[in-house]
Design an enzyme around this catalytic site. Structure first.
Site, short mmCIF file in Angstrom:
data_model
loop_
_atom_site.label_atom_id
_atom_site.label_comp_id
_atom_site.label_asym_id
_atom_site.label_seq_id
_atom_site.Cartn_x
_atom_site.Cartn_y
_atom_site.Cartn_z
N LYS A 185 50.23 -52.80 15.26
CA LYS A 185 51.23 -53.47 16.09
C LYS A 185 50.50 -54.25 17.17
O LYS A 185 49.60 -53.71 17.82
CB LYS A 185 52.13 -52.41 16.73
CG LYS A 185 53.21 -52.96 17.63
CD LYS A 185 54.49 -53.19 16.85
CE LYS A 185 55.45 -54.12 17.57
NZ LYS A 185 55.25 -55.55 17.30
N LYS B 200 46.45 -49.14 24.33
CA LYS B 200 47.72 -49.43 25.01
C LYS B 200 48.88 -48.80 24.25
O LYS B 200 49.74 -48.14 24.81
CB LYS B 200 47.89 -50.94 25.09
CG LYS B 200 49.18 -51.37 25.77
CD LYS B 200 49.45 -52.85 25.62
CE LYS B 200 48.27 -53.69 26.03
NZ LYS B 200 48.60 -55.12 26.13
N SER C 142 58.92 -53.49 22.10
CA SER C 142 58.81 -53.87 20.69
C SER C 142 58.99 -52.63 19.82
O SER C 142 59.62 -52.68 18.76
CB SER C 142 57.44 -54.48 20.40
OG SER C 142 57.41 -55.83 20.79
N GLY D 280 54.99 -61.57 19.75
CA GLY D 280 54.53 -62.75 20.49
C GLY D 280 53.35 -62.44 21.40
O GLY D 280 52.98 -61.29 21.61
N ASP D 281 52.75 -63.48 21.91
CA ASP D 281 51.71 -63.39 22.94
C ASP D 281 51.62 -64.80 23.52
O ASP D 281 52.58 -65.58 23.38
CB ASP D 281 50.37 -62.92 22.34
CG ASP D 281 49.32 -62.59 23.41
OD1 ASP D 281 49.48 -61.59 24.12
OD2 ASP D 281 48.35 -63.36 23.56
N THR E 121 57.71 -57.07 29.48
CA THR E 121 56.35 -56.93 30.00
C THR E 121 56.35 -57.10 31.53
O THR E 121 55.75 -56.30 32.26
CB THR E 121 55.39 -57.93 29.33
OG1 THR E 121 55.55 -57.81 27.92
CG2 THR E 121 53.96 -57.65 29.70
N LYS F 126 46.07 -57.37 16.33
CA LYS F 126 46.29 -58.61 17.07
C LYS F 126 45.98 -59.77 16.14
O LYS F 126 45.17 -59.62 15.21
CB LYS F 126 45.38 -58.68 18.29
CG LYS F 126 45.84 -59.64 19.36
CD LYS F 126 46.85 -59.03 20.31
CE LYS F 126 47.42 -60.06 21.24
NZ LYS F 126 48.29 -59.45 22.26
P1 NDP Z 1 52.74 -67.43 27.84
O1 NDP Z 1 52.18 -68.32 26.81
O2 NDP Z 1 54.21 -67.28 27.96
O3 NDP Z 1 52.18 -67.85 29.28
C1 NDP Z 1 50.82 -67.86 29.55
C2 NDP Z 1 50.63 -68.42 30.96
O4 NDP Z 1 49.26 -68.29 31.30
C3 NDP Z 1 50.97 -69.89 31.05
O5 NDP Z 1 51.42 -70.19 32.33
C4 NDP Z 1 49.62 -70.55 30.77
O6 NDP Z 1 49.48 -71.85 31.32
C5 NDP Z 1 48.67 -69.59 31.45
N1 NDP Z 1 47.37 -69.63 30.77
C6 NDP Z 1 47.13 -69.44 29.46
N2 NDP Z 1 45.82 -69.61 29.19
C7 NDP Z 1 45.26 -69.93 30.36
C8 NDP Z 1 43.94 -70.22 30.75
N3 NDP Z 1 42.93 -70.22 29.86
N4 NDP Z 1 43.70 -70.47 32.06
C9 NDP Z 1 44.71 -70.47 32.97
N5 NDP Z 1 45.98 -70.21 32.65
C10 NDP Z 1 46.25 -69.94 31.38
O7 NDP Z 1 52.04 -66.01 27.61
P2 NDP Z 1 52.50 -64.57 28.11
O8 NDP Z 1 53.12 -64.68 29.44
O9 NDP Z 1 53.23 -63.94 27.00
O10 NDP Z 1 51.10 -63.83 28.20
C11 NDP Z 1 50.31 -63.82 29.39
C12 NDP Z 1 49.30 -62.70 29.31
O11 NDP Z 1 49.99 -61.44 29.19
C13 NDP Z 1 48.32 -62.73 28.14
O12 NDP Z 1 47.09 -62.17 28.55
C14 NDP Z 1 48.97 -61.82 27.13
O13 NDP Z 1 48.03 -61.30 26.21
C15 NDP Z 1 49.52 -60.74 28.05
N6 NDP Z 1 50.58 -59.94 27.50
C16 NDP Z 1 51.75 -60.50 27.07
C17 NDP Z 1 52.77 -59.71 26.59
C18 NDP Z 1 54.10 -60.27 26.22
O14 NDP Z 1 55.01 -59.47 25.95
N7 NDP Z 1 54.30 -61.57 26.22
C19 NDP Z 1 52.60 -58.25 26.44
C20 NDP Z 1 51.36 -57.75 27.00
C21 NDP Z 1 50.39 -58.58 27.47
P3 NDP Z 1 49.57 -73.14 30.38
O15 NDP Z 1 51.01 -73.31 30.08
O16 NDP Z 1 48.98 -74.23 31.20
O17 NDP Z 1 48.75 -72.82 29.15
#
Ligand code: NDP
Length: 444
Positions: free
Chosen positions: A90, A114, A376, A165-166, A209, A126
């Site tokens: 997962k 996790k 999830s 998603g991620d 999250t 992943k």
């Molecule tokens: P989204 O795609 O919804 O948002 C990601 C955000 O982070 C955007 O604002 C993006 O900006 C920014 N970002 C991405 N890459 C970079 C980078 N290299 N440098 C600076 N900013 C960056 O993703 P999520 O919110 O879903 O995920 C965010 C984090 O949380 C990740 O690490 C993910 O693995 C983790 N996570 C997410 C979960 C979930 O349920 N969604 C669960 C657990 C962990 P821009 O639009 O400019 O790319």
């Protein structure tokens, strides 16, 4: 050489260029020393550390699709199935140009611990692709998702591997992926989570999250006699995690003064306007420069720097290694009380150590952002039962899971005299359950 160093050095020689993967392994192995010391003979005999740092398999494949100009484009697709000792694989799918095998290996490895921490029966995996959904039309995203699933479907299933998603994968992408899976396999089944509410999704999954991050942050603060009400919070990112962290932080009475994306950050001293942020990011899929246009009292700053802002609490919610040693020094200097990771491994190892040394309370991503995968897991349960629970019911379960994670970590910290080292506590909690299952299942 001790067992931990032996295993780590071996991985370093084999995968010298997989820096993110090595970083994640180092953090886990260093912090489980007390457990290894207690069980070294048994673990060595069963090659536990060698096995837990090696994925069950990595699937990689070509993803050809046609863009709106009629040209063929080709991306790489991956699924890393790390460990299924405690349940089906997962973990999310990430669509971002930075995606490579090292990043997905670090994420799948972390996901294993996790998922174990949530107390739900889920193994770790992943996947993703170097495809960039930014600036693509809906039709292009659909074409990519259909091609990606045409290969991936062979390796997943509700009892086998359940992606979600991620970064870059939200409701739109999950919809296209699910549609293609159903078309090929012909079964209406819970093979993906994060689905829309009309076709098997769970209430609260979108918020999970970010909400979970705040539930555990609040629990941490309460246990240290700190009231979250009135505290100033800096959040990085402006995606799914950041938006709902913002929402719950505000509900709990804190003031969130920043969000960021990969181009820059917004500082809004009066507090982020959440409705405006959602409109820009969730509806228009636009950049944060739009926020400043609509809220003149805020300021927009190009590039990094969000963690240099003065705050009581910092919640990095964007991506890996976004909070470095310089940021950690600024946070300490500005009197920051707590850092809880919404993103996966957003804090570098040096920065984590600096924060901990300076008594900043710190909860690592594998515990702090586990609310997403936990919900999830609840979506999978609802799919199996063919039921839909109410928002209130799922939210209550999410909160309970997050508080349990905190309590389990606190218990382990007490048992092994770890003080407030929640990095070690989270790793030990997650590790022990997976290893017990691996030992029980023999050499497989
Ligand atoms: P989204 O795609 O919804 O948002 C990601 C955000 O982070 C955007 O604002 C993006 O900006 C920014 N970002 C991405 N890459 C970079 C980078 N290299 N440098 C600076 N900013 C960056 O993703 P999520 O919110 O879903 O995920 C965010 C984090 O949380 C990740 O690490 C993910 O693995 C983790 N996570 C997410 C979960 C979930 O349920 N969604 C669960 C657990 C962990 P821009 O639009 O400019 O790319």
């Amino acid at each position: 050489m001790n067992y931990i160093n032996e295993v780590y050095e071996n991985l370093k020689n084999k995968y010298a260029n997989e820096v993110e993967f090595l970083q994640a392994v180092k953090e886990v192995l260093e912090s489980i020393e007390p457990i290894i010391a207690e069980n070294e003979e048994l673990y060595r005999k069963n090659k536990i550390l060698e096995r837990i740092t090696t994925p069950d398999r990595i699937i990689s494949f070509r993803v050809p699709w046609v863009n709106d100009k009629g040209e063929v484009e080709v991306n790489m697709g991956y699924r890393v199935q790390w460990n299924n000792a405690i349940g089906p694989y997962k973990g999310g799918l990430r669509l971002h140009p930075s995606v490579n095998q090292s990043i997905l290996k670090f994420l799948a490895f972390e996901q294993t611990f996790k998922n174990s921490l949530t107390s739900l029966p889920m193994g770790g995996g992943k996947g993703g692709s170097d495809f960039d959904p930014k600036g693509k039309s809906d039709r292009e995203v659909m074409a990519f998702c259909q091609s990606f699933m045409t290969e991936l479907y062979k390796y997943i299933g509700p009892n086998r591997d359940v992606p979600a998603g991620d970064i870059g994968v939200g409701a739109r992408e999950i919809g296209y992926l699910y549609g293609q899976y159903k078309k090929i396999v012909g079964n209406y089944e819970g093979v993906l989570t994060g689905k829309g509410l009309t076709y098997g999704g769970s209430l609260v999954r979108t918020e999970a999250t970010g909400y979970g991050l705040l539930y555990i942050t609040n629990e941490l603060l309460k246990n240290h006699n700190i009231d979250i009400k009135g505290k100033t919070i800096v959040i990085s990112g402006a995606g799914n995690v950041a938006i709902y962290a913002c929402e719950k932080a505000m509900e709990l009475g804190a003031k969130v003064v920043s969000v960021s994306d990969s181009n820059g950050y917004i500082y809004d001293p009066e507090g982020i306007d959440l409705a405006l942020l959602k409109e820009i990011k969730e509806v228009k899929r636009a950049r944060l420069t739009e926020y400043k246009k609509m809220r003149p009292q805020s300021s927009y700053h190009e590039g990094k720097g969000v963690f240099k802002l003065k705050c009581d609490i910092a919640l990095p919610c964007a991506t890996q290694n976004e909070l470095d040693l310089e940021d950690a020094k600024a946070l300490v200097k500005n009197g920051c009380l707590a850092v809880c990771e919404g993103a996966n491994m957003p804090t570098t190892l040096e920065a984590t150590k600096y924060l901990q040394k300076h008594k900043v309370l710190f909860i690592p991503g594998k515990a702090a952002n586990a609310g997403g995968v936990a919900t999830s897991g609840l979506e999978m349960s609802q799919n199996s039962l063919r039921l839909s629970w109410s928002f209130k019911e799922v939210d209550a379960r999410l909160k309970e899971i997050m508080i349990n994670i905190y309590n389990n970590m606190a218990e382990v910290a007490k048992k092994y005299n770890l003080g407030d080292d929640f990095v070690a506590a989270a790793n030990i909690c997650g590790f022990l359950k997976v290893v017990e299952a691996m030992l029980a299942q023999g050499i497989v």
